[in-house]
Design an enzyme around this catalytic site. Structure first.
Site, PDB file in Angstrom:
ATOM      1  N   ASP A 164      -4.708   2.335   0.118  1.00 32.44           N
ATOM      2  CA  ASP A 164      -3.247   2.431   0.134  1.00 32.44           C
ATOM      3  C   ASP A 164      -2.907   3.837   0.614  1.00 32.44           C
ATOM      4  O   ASP A 164      -3.686   4.439   1.339  1.00 32.44           O
ATOM      5  CB  ASP A 164      -2.665   2.117  -1.253  1.00 32.44           C
ATOM      6  CG  ASP A 164      -1.254   1.537  -1.177  1.00 32.44           C
ATOM      7  OD1 ASP A 164      -0.392   2.174  -0.548  1.00 32.44           O
ATOM      8  OD2 ASP A 164      -1.006   0.453  -1.729  1.00 32.44           O
ATOM      9  N   HIS A 212      -2.951   4.312   4.004  1.00 30.60           N
ATOM     10  CA  HIS A 212      -1.604   4.182   4.549  1.00 30.60           C
ATOM     11  C   HIS A 212      -1.015   5.525   4.928  1.00 30.60           C
ATOM     12  O   HIS A 212       0.200   5.651   5.070  1.00 30.60           O
ATOM     13  CB  HIS A 212      -0.694   3.463   3.550  1.00 30.60           C
ATOM     14  CG  HIS A 212      -1.108   2.043   3.293  1.00 30.60           C
ATOM     15  ND1 HIS A 212      -0.438   1.216   2.402  1.00 30.60           N
ATOM     16  CD2 HIS A 212      -2.112   1.292   3.800  1.00 30.60           C
ATOM     17  CE1 HIS A 212      -1.032   0.037   2.379  1.00 30.60           C
ATOM     18  NE2 HIS A 212      -2.050   0.057   3.216  1.00 30.60           N
TER      19      HIS A 212
END
Length: 790
Positions: free
Chosen positions: A260, A287
């Site tokens: 993430d 991310h």
């Protein structure tokens, strides 16, 4: 507002952002050192090839480590050290104390127990799927502490990919199941730092957390120096480092490979995140360098310098929405290299469809010396024309712009002293050139892309990485890969062959599906929970066939457990002209809609085929199946020239003075189109007795057959009606038929004289499987497999 970018030559001093303001940690941060030890503990467990023997899985070291921390003199350390082949300390949750640093020495691993009961906040709350996912204690908590930390050349391993004791799934598999089922996973995070002062992490390696690896909350003074985080890219919600409502933060010389956000700075009403330095770091999978989603407390004075991002899904990203937004300002990103990143630069206040009064405002953001080496999608969005994104680009270069996509709206963009090649244009986007600017030069980046550093002193436990999931997940709350269904469709290659899983929610948008072999489905079996809706109309959009909420022109499309709605009449009266408002237009072949709700009034569903030649010989007939569906409307609300079957559907008439279920559009005798409704149920709003017809011929050779259908008293005894009585004579050439109708609306003796009542042998050729088979022997009742939960 005008829909074109315009340029203004301005004096730099007039519009330049206030970049001289402090934009970093106010502390003087230098490389930490490890304090002297008050006690050294020896490992008792040997993990061979990262595997802890089964008989040792409940031999916990929690109590002796916690006791050592509690007894240690402030200013010193508790050292965890291997003992020959014994290299593992196995623990449940522990708490750090002020002044005490936990040191995991080289060749030593501090490993999380697989027993979810150890992390329960209340009995049975951890290791489960739940409506909310906050049922677990972190592995390590540092709350209300000063001058403490975690250091050492060893590792802390959360074993997110190991099977939980007493269950048959891993922590990461639970997280994936939550994504598929639109629930929340209750899994533990690795390190939680709450209301701390001057907390330091140094050189330690963090692996395989079930959730985020490190998060600070309301903390003043946090340093992560030389920290390495290694977790598979496919492990959901495994953020690297998340400063939340914290100030005076430095993240320096770190390497992060996560599933993430690599770093996500956020805030809530507890206070802002401010004075943050993110320096000399490498990010790999993950991310990217994010701010958000929550920014309601504000984020300000952040410096990102000398950052390399290689292989993440996002590069530099600021994301929020009006339900949790706030003021984000005084940000400087400089000397950043980005490669193999899908979304290199993202600035959006529309991260989800949520509404509210906590407005996300982005201003005084400066990008300096940025080089993106591969194509991607760039997003520069303000909230609206009154709340524009304010950003400056100085020597920003993006390679492969011709292969890239740029989304820009409601933004004021200043080009700095050195011009790069990235100058976004879009609706209500103004570009201000700094007076005296010169052509810039792309920053050299190639040498900065290096592999994740070798980590020979930090033992790794055996875990099973989640497989790559090719499903495109959409969730209105931002917990999926996309918050918009059309965003997911756009991301699919032109060749199609993709599954889109849509979480329950309302998605107000228009869909265009022109790629083959796409599945659009919700994991929630209640189709009313997942709604795609818009309010387009024929009058406002250039005709009936331009009014659809969902437009499917691709072949081999499949939809399940979802509602397509056009709610134009929610705010507009239904008039004789201009009020046609399609929920669905479908013209693809071999398209299937299972357990789908279609809601509208006039012209709810267009089930069509590409146009035929005038002699009807050159038709590409499009076949469609609607099974177990609910279709609501009043006038001609199932129409078109498709070869379409409706199996076990409810066809519901909404209130209107006169209703028509079908208006089939077969133009020519040789055209192989028509509608078959088998084992359907015809229902209506109260008070419509005798006012609804089974259909009327939109085109001269209209073909509609009802088989085994239960008809309510709303059906007029004549059954069928001319398109325009006294003007058209299409009933003479149309084929309207029934077999085995039942209910108060079934009255074969009183049907319009041109109608046909079939016998059993005649009805067989219209059974949906036979009707749709075609030359390719298509069996539409073989449904695709549902989305996998592993």
């Amino acid at each position: 507002m005008r829909s074109v970018a315009f340029r203004l030559l301005v004096v730099a001093a007039a519009l330049a952002f206030a970049l001289t303001l402090p934009a970093q940690d106010t502390r003087a941060v230098t490389e930490p050192h490890i304090p002297a030890a008050c006690v050294t503990l020896k490992a008792r467990i040997a993990a061979v090839n990262g595997v802890i023997p089964a008989q040792e899985e409940r031999s916990l070291d929690t109590a002796r480590i916690q006791d050592a921390i509690n007894r240690c003199t402030p200013g010193k350390t508790v050292v965890l050290h291997s003992d020959g082949a014994k290299n593992v300390f196995l623990i449940g949750p522990i708490d750090l104390r002020s002044g005490v640093t936990l040191v995991v020495a080289a060749h030593t691993a501090l490993v999380a127990s697989r027993d979810p009961r150890l992390y329960d906040l209340k009995p049975g709350s951890c290791g489960i799927l739940a409506a909310r996912g906050h049922g677990c204690k972190p592995l390590i908590t540092a709350e209300n502490v000063e001058n403490s930390g975690i250091m050492g050349a060893g590792s802390i391993d959360g074993r997110g990919g190991a099977t939980m004791l007493g269950q048959n799934v891993t922590w990461w598999q639970l997280a994936h199941a939550a994504k598929v089922k639109d629930q929340y996973q209750s899994v533990f995070s690795l390190i939680s730092i709450v209301r701390a002062t001057n907390f330091t992490m140094y050189n330690v390696t963090l692996r395989n957390s079930p959730n985020y690896h490190v998060a600070t909350f309301l903390t003043n003074g946090f340093t992560a120096w030389g920290v390495k985080i290694m977790t598979p890219a496919t492990a959901r919600n495994t953020d690297g480092i998340d400063p939340r409502s914290s100030r005076n933060v430095t993240i320096e010389h770190c390497s992060i490979h996560a599933g993430d956000d690599d770093v996500a700075v956020s805030s809530n009403q507890g206070g802002p995140s401010s004075h943050i330095s993110i320096l000399h770091n490498h990010f790999y999978s993950g991310h990217g360098m994010s701010i958000g989603s929550g920014t309601s407390g504000g984020v300000d004075h952040m410096l990102v310098d000398d950052l390399t991002i290689d292989g993440a899904s996002n590069g530099i990203r600021v994301k929020s929405d009006p339900s949790r937004g706030g003021l984000v300002q005084h940000l400087v990103y400089r000397n950043v290299c980005i490669r193999n990143v899908t979304n290199p630069l993202v600035f959006t206040p529309h991260y989800t469809n949520f509404t509210g009064s906590s407005l996300p405002l982005y201003r005084d953001i400066s990008l300096q010396n940025i080089h993106i080496l591969t194509p991607g999608t760039y997003t520069f969005m303000g909230l609206d024309p009154e709340h524009k994104l304010q950003i400056s680009l100085d020597n920003v270069f993006a390679d492969g712009l011709q292969q890239s996509r740029i989304i820009a709206k409601d933004a004021v963009i200043t080009i700095g002293k050195q011009r790069g090649n990235l100058e976004p244009t879009g609706d209500d986007v103004s570009i201000a050139q700094t007076d005296g600017s010169t052509a810039g030069t792309p920053m050299a980046c190639t040498a900065r892309f290096v592999p994740f550093p070798a980590d020979t002193t930090a033992p790794a436990m055996a875990v099973k990485a989640p497989p790559v999931d090719l499903t495109y997940y959409v969730a209105a709350d931002g917990t999926g890969d996309y918050y918009s269904v059309q965003q997911a469709i756009d991301a699919i290659p032109a060749s199609g062959h993709a599954v889109i899983s849509v979480a329950p929610g309302t998605y107000r948008e228009v869909l265009t599906i022109n790629k083959p072999y796409i599945q659009l489905r919700s994991a929630n079996p209640d189709a009313s929970k997942t709604v795609i809706v818009n309010d387009r109309s024929a009058g406002a959009n250039g005709g009936t066939l331009h009014s659809a909420t969902v437009n499917v022109t691709a072949d081999n499309f499949f939809a399940e457990n979802i509602t397509f709605e056009n709610d134009f009449n929610r705010t507009h009266p239904q008039l004789p002209t201009g009020s046609q408002a399609l929920a669905l237009l479908v013209k693809g072949d071999r398209d299937v809609f299972h357990h789908v709700r279609l809601l509208g009034n006039q012209d709810t569903l267009y089930a069509g085929s590409p146009n035929c030649s005038p002699d009807g010989q050159n038709c590409k007939v499009a076949r469609q199946l609607f099974s177990d569906c609910y279709i609501a409307g009043n006038v001609d609300f199932i129409f078109g020239n498709g070869k379409t079957a409706f199996e076990n559907c409810e066809i519901h008439s909404t209130e209107h003075s006169e209703g028509f279920l079908t208006a089939q559009g077969k133009h020519y005798p040789a055209e192989d189109s028509g509608f078959v409704l088998d084992h359907c149920k015809l229902t209506a709003e109260p008070g419509l007795a005798g006012t609804v017809y089974l259909g009327r011929p939109w085109r001269p050779y209209a073909t509609v057959i009802y088989l085994n259908t239960e008809m309510g008293d709303q059906i007029n005894a004549a059954g069928w009606r001319e398109w325009h009585p006294g003007e058209t004579h299409s009933l003479d050439t149309a084929f309207f038929a029934e077999y085995n109708s039942s209910g108060p609306g079934a009255d074969p003796g009183k049907r319009e004289p041109h109608a046909h009542i079939l016998n059993a042998q005649q009805a067989k050729r219209y059974a949906p499987a036979a009707w749709l088979r075609g030359n390719d022997n298509w069996n539409p009742f073989v449904m695709p497999k549902p989305v996998s939960v592993y």
